[in-house]
Scaffold this motif. Sequence first.
Motif: not given
Length: 62
Positions: A26-33
Amino acid sequence: MGRLNPVFVEWLMGLPDGWVTDTPGISRTAQLKALGNGVVPAQAEAALRLLLHRADRQEAAA
């Protein structure tokens, strides 16, 4: 200004370490989302306590 760290957001929400951030692939962006769309567990607990309290009062009044 620095970038928002998902580990910090996870901690801020009161989630266990790695609850989201240890998910493989899971990407950083997906984690934050995912974290941003989540509910803080303490908020969920407060809402459930309030609902249960109101339900108990209605039951007692009936």
